[in-house]
Design a protein around this motif. Structure first.
Motif, PDB file in Angstrom:
ATOM      1  N   LEU A   1       0.819  -1.210   0.000  1.00  0.00           N
ATOM      2  CA  LEU A   1       0.000   0.000   0.000  1.00  0.00           C
ATOM      3  C   LEU A   1       0.853   1.260   0.000  1.00  0.00           C
ATOM      4  O   LEU A   1       0.549   2.223  -0.698  1.00  0.00           O
ATOM      5  CB  LEU A   1      -0.942  -0.002   1.204  1.00  0.00           C
ATOM      6  CG  LEU A   1      -1.971  -1.128   1.219  1.00  0.00           C
ATOM      7  CD1 LEU A   1      -2.719  -1.144   2.541  1.00  0.00           C
ATOM      8  CD2 LEU A   1      -2.929  -1.013   0.047  1.00  0.00           C
ATOM      9  N   ASP A   2       1.936   1.264   0.771  1.00  0.00           N
ATOM     10  CA  ASP A   2       2.817   2.433   0.824  1.00  0.00           C
ATOM     11  C   ASP A   2       3.523   2.681  -0.501  1.00  0.00           C
ATOM     12  O   ASP A   2       3.809   3.822  -0.859  1.00  0.00           O
ATOM     13  CB  ASP A   2       3.855   2.292   1.940  1.00  0.00           C
ATOM     14  CG  ASP A   2       3.261   2.472   3.320  1.00  0.00           C
ATOM     15  OD1 ASP A   2       2.123   2.991   3.419  1.00  0.00           O
ATOM     16  OD2 ASP A   2       3.920   2.087   4.294  1.00  0.00           O
ATOM     17  N   ALA A   3       3.798   1.616  -1.253  1.00  0.00           N
ATOM     18  CA  ALA A   3       4.462   1.772  -2.552  1.00  0.00           C
ATOM     19  C   ALA A   3       3.575   2.532  -3.537  1.00  0.00           C
ATOM     20  O   ALA A   3       4.070   3.145  -4.474  1.00  0.00           O
ATOM     21  CB  ALA A   3       4.827   0.405  -3.124  1.00  0.00           C
ATOM     22  N   GLU A   4       2.268   2.517  -3.318  1.00  0.00           N
ATOM     23  CA  GLU A   4       1.318   3.200  -4.196  1.00  0.00           C
ATOM     24  C   GLU A   4       0.803   4.501  -3.582  1.00  0.00           C
ATOM     25  O   GLU A   4      -0.164   5.074  -4.083  1.00  0.00           O
ATOM     26  CB  GLU A   4       0.126   2.283  -4.497  1.00  0.00           C
ATOM     27  CG  GLU A   4       0.488   1.038  -5.244  1.00  0.00           C
ATOM     28  CD  GLU A   4       0.860   1.305  -6.690  1.00  0.00           C
ATOM     29  OE1 GLU A   4       0.453   2.348  -7.236  1.00  0.00           O
ATOM     30  OE2 GLU A   4       1.551   0.468  -7.274  1.00  0.00           O
ATOM     31  N   GLU A   5       1.438   4.962  -2.515  1.00  0.00           N
ATOM     32  CA  GLU A   5       0.925   6.120  -1.773  1.00  0.00           C
ATOM     33  C   GLU A   5       0.720   7.354  -2.634  1.00  0.00           C
ATOM     34  O   GLU A   5      -0.267   8.074  -2.495  1.00  0.00           O
ATOM     35  CB  GLU A   5       1.844   6.456  -0.601  1.00  0.00           C
ATOM     36  CG  GLU A   5       1.325   7.593   0.237  1.00  0.00           C
ATOM     37  CD  GLU A   5       2.185   7.841   1.457  1.00  0.00           C
ATOM     38  OE1 GLU A   5       1.748   8.637   2.291  1.00  0.00           O
ATOM     39  OE2 GLU A   5       3.272   7.272   1.572  1.00  0.00           O
ATOM     40  N   SER A   6       1.615   7.617  -3.574  1.00  0.00           N
ATOM     41  CA  SER A   6       1.544   8.846  -4.359  1.00  0.00           C
ATOM     42  C   SER A   6       0.289   8.928  -5.222  1.00  0.00           C
ATOM     43  O   SER A   6      -0.162  10.016  -5.549  1.00  0.00           O
ATOM     44  CB  SER A   6       2.787   8.988  -5.233  1.00  0.00           C
ATOM     45  OG  SER A   6       2.826   7.959  -6.197  1.00  0.00           O
ATOM     46  N   ARG A   7      -0.296   7.789  -5.575  1.00  0.00           N
ATOM     47  CA  ARG A   7      -1.475   7.822  -6.445  1.00  0.00           C
ATOM     48  C   ARG A   7      -2.708   7.205  -5.798  1.00  0.00           C
ATOM     49  O   ARG A   7      -3.748   7.079  -6.412  1.00  0.00           O
ATOM     50  CB  ARG A   7      -1.183   7.136  -7.769  1.00  0.00           C
ATOM     51  CG  ARG A   7      -0.774   5.693  -7.670  1.00  0.00           C
ATOM     52  CD  ARG A   7      -0.423   5.110  -9.025  1.00  0.00           C
ATOM     53  NE  ARG A   7      -1.553   5.039  -9.908  1.00  0.00           N
ATOM     54  CZ  ARG A   7      -2.374   4.002 -10.014  1.00  0.00           C
ATOM     55  NH1 ARG A   7      -2.180   2.943  -9.278  1.00  0.00           N
ATOM     56  NH2 ARG A   7      -3.373   4.015 -10.849  1.00  0.00           N
ATOM     57  N   ARG A   8      -2.602   6.852  -4.531  1.00  0.00           N
ATOM     58  CA  ARG A   8      -3.675   6.138  -3.850  1.00  0.00           C
ATOM     59  C   ARG A   8      -5.007   6.884  -3.862  1.00  0.00           C
ATOM     60  O   ARG A   8      -6.057   6.284  -4.002  1.00  0.00           O
ATOM     61  CB  ARG A   8      -3.240   5.843  -2.415  1.00  0.00           C
ATOM     62  CG  ARG A   8      -3.863   4.639  -1.847  1.00  0.00           C
ATOM     63  CD  ARG A   8      -3.258   4.199  -0.546  1.00  0.00           C
ATOM     64  NE  ARG A   8      -3.080   5.270   0.390  1.00  0.00           N
ATOM     65  CZ  ARG A   8      -2.051   5.367   1.220  1.00  0.00           C
ATOM     66  NH1 ARG A   8      -1.106   4.468   1.196  1.00  0.00           N
ATOM     67  NH2 ARG A   8      -1.971   6.352   2.068  1.00  0.00           N
ATOM     68  N   HIS A   9      -4.996   8.199  -3.743  1.00  0.00           N
ATOM     69  CA  HIS A   9      -6.242   8.965  -3.661  1.00  0.00           C
ATOM     70  C   HIS A   9      -6.853   9.268  -5.028  1.00  0.00           C
ATOM     71  O   HIS A   9      -7.963   9.787  -5.097  1.00  0.00           O
ATOM     72  CB  HIS A   9      -6.015  10.255  -2.875  1.00  0.00           C
ATOM     73  CG  HIS A   9      -5.654   9.981  -1.450  1.00  0.00           C
ATOM     74  ND1 HIS A   9      -6.563   9.553  -0.525  1.00  0.00           N
ATOM     75  CD2 HIS A   9      -4.471  10.050  -0.802  1.00  0.00           C
ATOM     76  CE1 HIS A   9      -5.971   9.370   0.634  1.00  0.00           C
ATOM     77  NE2 HIS A   9      -4.700   9.656   0.488  1.00  0.00           N
ATOM     78  N   ASP A  10      -6.148   8.941  -6.101  1.00  0.00           N
ATOM     79  CA  ASP A  10      -6.648   9.202  -7.452  1.00  0.00           C
ATOM     80  C   ASP A  10      -7.075   7.932  -8.175  1.00  0.00           C
ATOM     81  O   ASP A  10      -7.338   7.965  -9.379  1.00  0.00           O
ATOM     82  CB  ASP A  10      -5.577   9.911  -8.278  1.00  0.00           C
ATOM     83  CG  ASP A  10      -5.242  11.289  -7.737  1.00  0.00           C
ATOM     84  OD1 ASP A  10      -6.159  11.959  -7.226  1.00  0.00           O
ATOM     85  OD2 ASP A  10      -4.071  11.688  -7.814  1.00  0.00           O
ATOM     86  N   MET A  11      -7.169   6.829  -7.468  1.00  0.00           N
ATOM     87  CA  MET A  11      -7.495   5.551  -8.106  1.00  0.00           C
ATOM     88  C   MET A  11      -8.985   5.436  -8.386  1.00  0.00           C
ATOM     89  O   MET A  11      -9.813   5.980  -7.671  1.00  0.00           O
ATOM     90  CB  MET A  11      -7.100   4.394  -7.183  1.00  0.00           C
ATOM     91  CG  MET A  11      -5.644   4.213  -7.010  1.00  0.00           C
ATOM     92  SD  MET A  11      -5.362   2.759  -5.977  1.00  0.00           S
ATOM     93  CE  MET A  11      -3.597   2.640  -6.171  1.00  0.00           C
ATOM     94  N   THR A  12      -9.284   4.675  -9.423  1.00  0.00           N
ATOM     95  CA  THR A  12     -10.677   4.273  -9.648  1.00  0.00           C
ATOM     96  C   THR A  12     -11.016   3.198  -8.620  1.00  0.00           C
ATOM     97  O   THR A  12     -10.123   2.624  -7.970  1.00  0.00           O
ATOM     98  CB  THR A  12     -10.857   3.685 -11.055  1.00  0.00           C
ATOM     99  OG1 THR A  12     -10.102   2.459 -11.146  1.00  0.00           O
ATOM    100  CG2 THR A  12     -10.416   4.662 -12.133  1.00  0.00           C
ATOM    101  N   ASN A  13     -12.295   2.900  -8.488  1.00  0.00           N
ATOM    102  CA  ASN A  13     -12.695   1.828  -7.574  1.00  0.00           C
ATOM    103  C   ASN A  13     -12.033   0.511  -7.948  1.00  0.00           C
ATOM    104  O   ASN A  13     -11.563  -0.224  -7.082  1.00  0.00           O
ATOM    105  CB  ASN A  13     -14.214   1.664  -7.561  1.00  0.00           C
ATOM    106  CG  ASN A  13     -14.907   2.788  -6.825  1.00  0.00           C
ATOM    107  OD1 ASN A  13     -14.291   3.545  -6.090  1.00  0.00           O
ATOM    108  ND2 ASN A  13     -16.204   2.891  -7.027  1.00  0.00           N
ATOM    109  N   GLU A  14     -11.999   0.202  -9.232  1.00  0.00           N
ATOM    110  CA  GLU A  14     -11.390  -1.055  -9.686  1.00  0.00           C
ATOM    111  C   GLU A  14      -9.893  -1.095  -9.359  1.00  0.00           C
ATOM    112  O   GLU A  14      -9.374  -2.133  -8.934  1.00  0.00           O
ATOM    113  CB  GLU A  14     -11.620  -1.274 -11.179  1.00  0.00           C
ATOM    114  CG  GLU A  14     -11.054  -2.575 -11.703  1.00  0.00           C
ATOM    115  CD  GLU A  14     -11.601  -3.832 -11.016  1.00  0.00           C
ATOM    116  OE1 GLU A  14     -10.842  -4.815 -10.927  1.00  0.00           O
ATOM    117  OE2 GLU A  14     -12.760  -3.827 -10.581  1.00  0.00           O
ATOM    118  N   GLU A  15      -9.191   0.008  -9.563  1.00  0.00           N
ATOM    119  CA  GLU A  15      -7.764   0.055  -9.222  1.00  0.00           C
ATOM    120  C   GLU A  15      -7.555  -0.145  -7.728  1.00  0.00           C
ATOM    121  O   GLU A  15      -6.628  -0.838  -7.304  1.00  0.00           O
ATOM    122  CB  GLU A  15      -7.156   1.384  -9.664  1.00  0.00           C
ATOM    123  CG  GLU A  15      -7.022   1.536 -11.159  1.00  0.00           C
ATOM    124  CD  GLU A  15      -6.617   2.945 -11.579  1.00  0.00           C
ATOM    125  OE1 GLU A  15      -5.926   3.057 -12.610  1.00  0.00           O
ATOM    126  OE2 GLU A  15      -6.986   3.931 -10.890  1.00  0.00           O
TER     127      GLU A  15
END
Length: 96
Positions: free
Chosen positions: A37-51
């Motif tokens: 989860l931390d590896a994706e922190e930079s884009r975590r809030h911009d994800m689609t539901n599926e992502e």
């Protein structure tokens, strides 16, 4: 905060202590899941539901394979304002 009509999630521990946050990973495999989860922190809030669902599956799968006490099941729930919470993925890794 609870009153600003924004999505809110809480972790409630076994003593009833309630902690508000935007990300939780608990249990013996949580450090492994948090690594994903931390590896994706930079884009975590911009994800689609599926992502977001796919990221959750990946994090739980890694935790399960790295931690002997994590069990062998992946259950992912999606929480939305429109639908509330619903199960969107389930897998028994022993059957896979």
């Amino acid at each position: 905060t609870e009153s600003d009509d924004q999505p809110t999630i809480f972790y409630v521990d076994n003593n009833g202590v309630r902690i508000q946050g935007d990300l939780f990973s608990v249990g013996s495999g949580s450090t492994f899941a948090l690594g994903i989860l931390d590896a994706e922190e930079s884009r975590r809030h911009d994800m689609t539901n599926e992502e977001a669902v796919q990221l959750g599956i990946k994090a739980i799968r890694h935790a399960t394979f790295r931690d002997a006490y994590s069990g062998g099941f992946i259950n992912v729930y999606l929480i939305t304002k429109k639908d509330g919470w619903r199960k969107v993925f389930s897998e028994d890794l022993a059957a896979a």
